[in-house]
Design an enzyme around this catalytic site. Structure first.
Site, PDB file in Angstrom:
ATOM      1  N   SER A  38      26.867  88.874  48.506  1.00  0.00           N
ATOM      2  CA  SER A  38      25.921  89.963  48.258  1.00  0.00           C
ATOM      3  C   SER A  38      25.026  90.309  49.440  1.00  0.00           C
ATOM      4  CB  SER A  38      25.057  89.651  47.041  1.00  0.00           C
ATOM      5  OG  SER A  38      24.128  88.639  47.334  1.00  0.00           O
ATOM      6  N   LYS A  76      18.006  87.582  48.746  1.00  0.00           N
ATOM      7  CA  LYS A  76      18.011  89.050  48.676  1.00  0.00           C
ATOM      8  C   LYS A  76      16.931  89.605  49.596  1.00  0.00           C
ATOM      9  CE  LYS A  76      20.928  89.208  45.191  1.00  0.00           C
ATOM     10  NZ  LYS A  76      22.287  88.993  45.565  1.00  0.00           N
TER      11      LYS A  76
END
Length: 181
Positions: A38, A76
């Protein structure tokens, strides 16, 4: 008598060194392993990072926190801060109606060959963070750099400030990519 004083002094020194090492390990040199794709192209599966919990994340910092899905620590990018409005239009990020460049995505965007944007259009209200239109106090809106494959705030909502474990500042593996982030 001198020997006893010397031994006590040595024990105190050793204890101080141990406490300092534990402090460094807990708050400054906390290792993190990237799991999943991701955050590509910035970070890849099995990259090793150091994070610090001594600073609060700023816009575009990479932060770690437990996944709302399974509790595993994930990595993230912090995009939205408390009070921000966030939207994506035509692969362009807008924060508080101001355009923001995302140079960390250039490599990925250039590699696209299907004519589709890297990031689909969205507003806060159209994501799992909705019906909110503004990032609430004590929360962050995070995105993975691999926007097509990332499980991020678009799908699991805001991240609580208390859940942020740390801010990534250094990659130590792989060795050919070692450096301050």
């Amino acid at each position: 008598m001198k020997k006893k004083h010397g031994t006590l002094y040595t024990v105190i020194q050793f204890s101080m060194i141990l406490l300092f090492a534990l402090f460094l390990r807990k708050f400054v040199l906390t290792p993190v392993e990237v799991i999943g794709i991701s955050m590509e192209p910035t970070y890849h599966e099995s990259d090793r990072l150091w994070q610090t919990s001594l600073v609060s994340p700023k816009r575009f910092d990479v932060a770690t926190f437990p996944s709302p899905r399974d509790g595993k620590r994930i990595v993230k990018r912090v995009v939205g801060l408390p009070g921000d409005t966030i939207r994506m239009e035509n692969d362009q990020l807008y924060i508080n109606d101001k355009k923001y460049d995302e140079p960390y995505l250039d490599e990925f965007k250039e590699a696209l060959t299907d004519g589709q944007p890297l990031t689909a259009d969205f507003t806060l209200a159209s994501t799992a963070a909705g019906p909110a239109t503004v990032v609430p106090e004590g929360k962050y809106f995070v995105l993975g750099d691999n926007r097509r494959k990332a499980d991020d705030s678009r799908y699991f909502g805001f991240v609580d400030k208390e859940d942020i474990v740390g801010v990534v500042y250094f990659r130590y593996y792989p060795l050919n990519k070692i450096g301050v982030q």
